[in-house]
Design an enzyme around this catalytic site. Structure first.
Site, PDB file in Angstrom:
ATOM      1  N   ASN A 192      58.783 -31.391  61.247  1.00  0.00           N
ATOM      2  CA  ASN A 192      57.667 -30.685  61.786  1.00  0.00           C
ATOM      3  C   ASN A 192      56.525 -31.708  61.681  1.00  0.00           C
ATOM      4  OD1 ASN A 192      55.489 -28.885  62.148  1.00  0.00           O
ATOM      5  ND2 ASN A 192      56.302 -27.371  60.712  1.00  0.00           N
ATOM      6  N   ARG A 237      60.367 -29.392  65.427  1.00  0.00           N
ATOM      7  CA  ARG A 237      59.556 -27.827  65.709  1.00  0.00           C
ATOM      8  C   ARG A 237      58.606 -28.185  66.936  1.00  0.00           C
ATOM      9  NH1 ARG A 237      54.634 -25.283  62.599  1.00  0.00           N
ATOM     10  NH2 ARG A 237      54.697 -23.273  64.027  1.00  0.00           N
ATOM     11  N   HIS A 252      55.806 -18.180  66.004  1.00  0.00           N
ATOM     12  CA  HIS A 252      56.396 -17.948  65.016  1.00  0.00           C
ATOM     13  C   HIS A 252      58.018 -17.394  65.253  1.00  0.00           C
ATOM     14  CE1 HIS A 252      52.754 -16.873  62.127  1.00  0.00           C
ATOM     15  NE2 HIS A 252      53.219 -17.975  62.182  1.00  0.00           N
ATOM     16  N   ARG A 275      41.956 -16.883  60.260  1.00  0.00           N
ATOM     17  CA  ARG A 275      41.770 -16.483  61.692  1.00  0.00           C
ATOM     18  C   ARG A 275      41.386 -14.739  61.837  1.00  0.00           C
ATOM     19  NH1 ARG A 275      47.632 -18.941  63.611  1.00  0.00           N
ATOM     20  NH2 ARG A 275      47.433 -20.591  61.807  1.00  0.00           N
ATOM     21  N   GLU A 282      62.993 -21.628  58.665  1.00  0.00           N
ATOM     22  CA  GLU A 282      62.870 -22.221  60.126  1.00  0.00           C
ATOM     23  C   GLU A 282      63.488 -23.435  60.101  1.00  0.00           C
ATOM     24  OE1 GLU A 282      58.573 -20.980  59.320  1.00  0.00           O
ATOM     25  OE2 GLU A 282      58.389 -20.895  61.580  1.00  0.00           O
TER      26      GLU A 282
END
Ligand code: ADP
Length: 395
Positions: free
Chosen positions: A8, A89, A178, A238, A382
């Protein structure tokens, strides 16, 4: 037996895990932070031992070199050729990629073009691919896209009510993110419950970033993140969905560019902005215990947004068989899960088993036996999905 590395590559960080496949055994993992800044930090865990060092790592090429060297020095690989596949990723796959693919020149080009839609992520992801091209030219590289799982949404869910031409001209639509996580945890829950009892799942990925997905018969029909990961529920820093007119209004009042206001919505809002304390749910929980009214407000707003989304998705799915929680907050915050489910109890045939809810980071059913809607905690993984897809596509 093959060694597969999942990578990643972020703008200033690099996370990796190495798996022995097909046994799916994790044999090493690590993280480099502050790439390109003074005092980068390199942490590697292998053979049940973790070590951390601080040094200057000027760029991603050096970072990846360092990772590979440390795998050799820890005896994880004896030859770099032992690493047969690298799975990356990749944040944005646009409308073209609805599944993982082996990376070739065309895929690299597409990821580059899609940087326009994900300027913070795709260039950094692509850098990882290009460095591996140079250092390990024989390894198979696979792209696993964060957006892919959401490509099954229908236009009624992914279109914005803007002039249609902007969808055609610029690809302005909901993409969702996601996806690798929502795909993994819903598939796992369907294995546990059987497909008949898991036709309608609402997946709550609640971490620093957070999103919900409505999943019907294993396919995503809606999700909360949108054109960018700024949309949807309130998150650590956020704002999630707000009245879009606020952007122009704040820009004028605070003498900020539109980009400046967007940055404010990305980095200074959410739990942090409302509480004025922290973006981290653990800090928020502690502050509530100490009596902070703003921390309580931030938490209540968070819960309301999650619950309202669950209610909306229940309508879109025509009912709910199961709700699942995953990621940092979803897997660990006993308090948040309790607030969310107890809020739903008045409106839905759902009941929390408070004793069963007293767990962190493990797979568990947390609703009572009589609860018509089942509630589960399913830890996400993941990196494992990336390794699985890479191994499958290499063959
Ligand atoms: P990211 O989106 O960066 O991958 P994570 O999935 O790691 O984030 O989630 C980070 C969030 O999980 C933080 O808000 C953190 O406070 C929260 N979290 C982690 N452990 C706990 C805990 N024990 N209790 C409450 N929240 C927790």
């Amino acid at each position: 037996m093959s060694l597969i590395m999942s990578l990643n590559s972020g703008s200033s960080s690099l996370k990796f895990q190495v798996f022995r496949m097909p046994a799916e055994v994790l044999i090493a993992s690590g993280l480099i932070e502050r790439i390109g800044l003074p005092s980068s930090v390199f942490t590697v865990k292998a053979n049940d031992h973790e070590e951390s060092s601080t040094l200057d790592i000027p760029n991603h090429k050096e970072a990846i070199r360092l990772v590979l060297e440390s795998l050799m020095s820890h005896g994880i690989v004896s030859d770099l050729k032992d690493i047969a596949g690298i799975g990356h990723r990749i944040v944005h796959g646009g409308e073209k990629y609805s599944a993982s693919v082996v990376i070739n020149e065309q895929v690299e080009k597409d990821i580059e073009v899609l940087s326009d839609l994900a300027p913070l992520h795709n260039p950094a992801n692509l850098l990882g691919v290009r460095v591996i091209d140079e250092i390990l030219p024989e390894a198979v590289q696979v792209a696993v896209f964060d957006t892919a799982f959401h490509q099954t949404m229908e236009p009624v869910s992914y279109m914005y009510p803007l002039p249609y031409e902007y969808y055609e001209k610029y690809g302005i639509r909901k993409y969702g993110f996601h996806g690798t996580s929502h795909g993994y945890v819903t598939k796992r829950l369907r294995e546990i419950l059987g497909s008949e009892n898991s036709r309608r799942i609402i997946s709550c990925h609640l971490g620093n970033g957070g999103s919900l997905a409505a999943v019907k018969n294993g396919k995503c029909v809606n999700t909360t993140m949108g054109f960018t990961p700024l949309a949807g529920i309130m998150m650590g820093t956020r704002s999630g969905d707000i009245d879009p007119s606020i952007l122009a209004y704040l820009s004028e009042k605070e003498h900020l560019s539109l980009q400046g206001v967007t940055d404010l919505c990305n980095k200074k809002s959410g739990l942090l902005g409302v509480s004025g304390i922290s973006s981290d749910m653990r800090d928020i929980e502690n502050a509530i215990k100490e009596g902070s009214a703003r921390a309580k407000l931030a938490c209540d707003m968070y819960v309301q947004r999650v619950c309202n989304t669950i209610a909306a998705y229940a309508v879109q799915l025509g009912g709910v068989d199961a709700i699942l929680f995953t990621a940092g907050i979803g897997e660990n915050s006993i308090y948040l899960r309790q607030l969310i489910i107890e809020t739903l109890e008045d409106a839905f045939p759902i009941e929390l088993d408070r004793t069963a809810n007293n767990i962190r980071r493990k797979e568990a059913k947390i609703s009572t036996a009589s609860s018509r809607i089942q509630v589960w905690v399913i830890p996400t993984n993941e990196e494992l999905v990336i390794a699985r897809d890479t191994y499958r596509l290499m063959k």
